[in-house]
Design a protein around this motif. Structure first.
Motif, short mmCIF file in Angstrom:
data_model
loop_
_atom_site.label_atom_id
_atom_site.label_comp_id
_atom_site.label_asym_id
_atom_site.label_seq_id
_atom_site.Cartn_x
_atom_site.Cartn_y
_atom_site.Cartn_z
N VAL A 164 0.81 -1.22 0.00
CA VAL A 164 0.00 0.00 0.00
C VAL A 164 0.84 1.27 0.00
CG1 VAL A 164 -1.95 -1.10 1.15
CG2 VAL A 164 -0.14 -0.06 2.52
N GLY A 165 2.16 1.14 0.09
CA GLY A 165 3.00 2.33 0.13
C GLY A 165 4.45 2.02 -0.18
N ARG A 166 5.31 3.00 0.05
CA ARG A 166 6.73 2.82 -0.19
C ARG A 166 7.35 2.01 0.95
NH1 ARG A 166 6.14 8.20 -0.65
NH2 ARG A 166 7.55 8.51 1.14
N SER A 167 8.58 1.60 0.72
CA SER A 167 9.28 0.79 1.71
C SER A 167 9.62 1.61 2.95
CB SER A 167 10.56 0.23 1.10
OG SER A 167 11.33 -0.46 2.06
N HIS A 168 9.29 1.08 4.12
CA HIS A 168 9.65 1.65 5.42
C HIS A 168 9.26 3.12 5.53
CE1 HIS A 168 12.73 -1.68 6.59
NE2 HIS A 168 11.53 -1.95 7.02
N GLN A 169 8.01 3.43 5.22
CA GLN A 169 7.52 4.78 5.47
C GLN A 169 7.26 4.94 6.97
OE1 GLN A 169 4.45 4.70 1.92
NE2 GLN A 169 4.58 6.77 2.75
N PRO A 170 7.68 6.06 7.57
CA PRO A 170 7.41 6.26 9.00
C PRO A 170 5.93 6.50 9.25
CG PRO A 170 8.39 8.21 8.02
CD PRO A 170 8.43 7.15 6.96
N THR B 88 6.06 -1.59 6.18
CA THR B 88 7.18 -2.52 6.25
C THR B 88 8.11 -2.30 5.05
OG1 THR B 88 6.08 -4.24 4.96
CG2 THR B 88 5.63 -4.19 7.32
N LYS B 89 9.15 -3.11 4.95
CA LYS B 89 10.07 -3.00 3.81
C LYS B 89 9.36 -3.31 2.51
CE LYS B 89 14.46 -4.67 2.00
NZ LYS B 89 15.62 -5.58 2.19
N MET B 90 8.35 -4.21 2.57
CA MET B 90 7.58 -4.56 1.38
C MET B 90 6.46 -3.58 1.10
SD MET B 90 9.19 -7.18 0.34
CE MET B 90 8.09 -7.72 -0.95
N GLY B 91 6.37 -2.50 1.88
CA GLY B 91 5.34 -1.50 1.65
C GLY B 91 3.98 -1.88 2.20
N ARG B 92 3.93 -2.86 3.12
CA ARG B 92 2.66 -3.27 3.73
C ARG B 92 2.35 -2.39 4.94
NH1 ARG B 92 4.91 -9.37 3.38
NH2 ARG B 92 4.34 -9.80 1.19
N ALA C 43 10.55 -8.27 10.05
CA ALA C 43 11.27 -7.04 10.39
C ALA C 43 12.75 -7.32 10.60
CB ALA C 43 10.67 -6.42 11.65
N GLN C 44 13.07 -8.46 11.20
CA GLN C 44 14.47 -8.82 11.39
C GLN C 44 15.16 -9.07 10.05
OE1 GLN C 44 15.12 -12.81 12.47
NE2 GLN C 44 17.06 -12.47 13.51
N MET D 184 18.37 -1.60 11.78
CA MET D 184 19.56 -1.01 11.15
C MET D 184 19.22 0.21 10.32
SD MET D 184 22.09 -2.89 12.17
CE MET D 184 23.39 -2.47 11.01
N VAL D 185 18.05 0.21 9.70
CA VAL D 185 17.67 1.34 8.84
C VAL D 185 16.81 2.36 9.60
CG1 VAL D 185 17.80 -0.08 6.78
CG2 VAL D 185 15.61 0.16 7.96
N GLY D 186 16.58 2.11 10.90
CA GLY D 186 15.83 3.07 11.71
C GLY D 186 14.34 2.92 11.66
N ALA D 187 13.83 1.81 11.10
CA ALA D 187 12.38 1.58 11.03
C ALA D 187 11.90 0.92 12.33
CB ALA D 187 12.04 0.73 9.81
#
Length: 300
Positions: free
Chosen positions: A43-49, A59-63, A233-234, A240-243
């Motif tokens: 539903v969105g970009r990877s790791h949006q805050p 998430t990294k997959m944009g979920r 997430a692991q 490591m990327v701050g998510a």
């Protein structure tokens, strides 16, 4: 040693714990309404805050993390509570039979209990899960239930042995009551608080054990749960990327569930052991005594 729902709800800790658990269950039950849509959809970009559009980030997959959190509660809570109930029923049944029957039956069941009890539980769970490969919630529930009942069985057995020589049990035997009726009508109601403590502890352990197995990669990655959220997430190096939200949200769900159940467990402990209630009572007594002494001093 029976207790009613009213006596439990009169305790502030129990009421707070019950509110937390009921709120989480309602969220899971009404997941299609609370978080409509497919939890695995991108539903969105990877790791949006966290933002207005995605309140718990992506998430990294944009979920959507919020949607996964709500739907994941269904699996984590259902497996945790179902496994906890299975552990409690199995342990209570074995403990009752062993404690009441005694003799050779008790010796055999006690040997089986000790055999399972001395084996380190978590390594055994990991070993069984590794042989089973990728396992679904039902398999995880079965593995945890079959390896986690001895603690409750030992507690129930010891209390049953203490009760089987009480006057009311002896009187039931003398008038010819069948063994099953003595166990379920005379002895079991006196173990209600103990069973409640065992149930709450078993649910907490089952949720933690399920999360651990899924976090280590033994769960089904296609099924959304708080454990698989932590696993994904692991793998995506979220920390490591701050998510932080990718790990913090499912961890918060597990922590809230544990908090709610622990508050209920504290209440069961206080009901089972009145000495635990003596601390607050003594504090109030000392406070009232000091206030009375001050009034006497002022009056003089």
């Amino acid at each position: 040693m029976g207790f009613g729902l009213r006596s439990i709800l009169s305790q502030k800790k129990a009421l707070a714990g019950l509110i937390i658990i009921v709120a989480l269950w309602l969220m899971a039950l009404f997941a299609p309404i609370v978080a409509p849509g497919e939890p695995g959809a991108r539903v969105g970009r990877s790791h949006q805050p966290p933002s207005i559009e995605h309140v718990m980030g992506t998430t990294k997959m944009g979920r959507d993390v919020y949607r996964q959190f709500v739907w994941g509660a269904r699996s984590s809570l259902s497996v945790g509570f179902a496994t906890g109930i299975a552990i409690t029923v199995l342990g209570t049944a074995i403990g009752l039979v062993a404690g009441y029957a005694g003799g050779r039956t008790d010796a055999v069941l006690d040997l089986a209990t000790n055999a399972v009890l001395v084996v380190p539980n978590m390594p055994l769970l990991i070993l069984l899960a590794s042989f089973a490969g990728t396992v679904g919630p039902m398999t995880i529930m079965t593995i945890i239930a079959l390896t986690s009942w001895p603690w409750g069985a030992r507690m129930t057995r010891s209390q049953t042995m203490a009760l089987r020589n009480r006057d009311f049990v002896t009187a039931s035997k003398m008038i010819g009551e069948p063994a099953w009726r003595i166990i379920f009508v005379e002895i079991l109601p006196n173990l209600t608080t103990l069973i409640g403590i065992n149930l709450v502890g078993s649910i907490i352990y089952a949720i933690v054990a399920q999360t651990t197995l899924e976090y280590l990669g033994f769960g089904d990655p296609l099924k959304v749960s708080w454990g698989t959220m932590l696993y994904n997430a692991q793998n995506s190096s979220a920390i490591m990327v701050g998510a932080w939200w990718d790990i913090g949200v499912p961890a918060l769900g597990i922590a809230l569930t544990g908090l709610g159940l622990a508050l209920l467990n504290f209440t069961f402990d206080e009901i089972a052991n009145p000495q635990l209630r003596s601390g607050p009572a003594l504090t109030r007594w000392f406070r009232l005594t000091r206030a009375r002494n001050r009034e006497l001093e002022l009056g003089q």
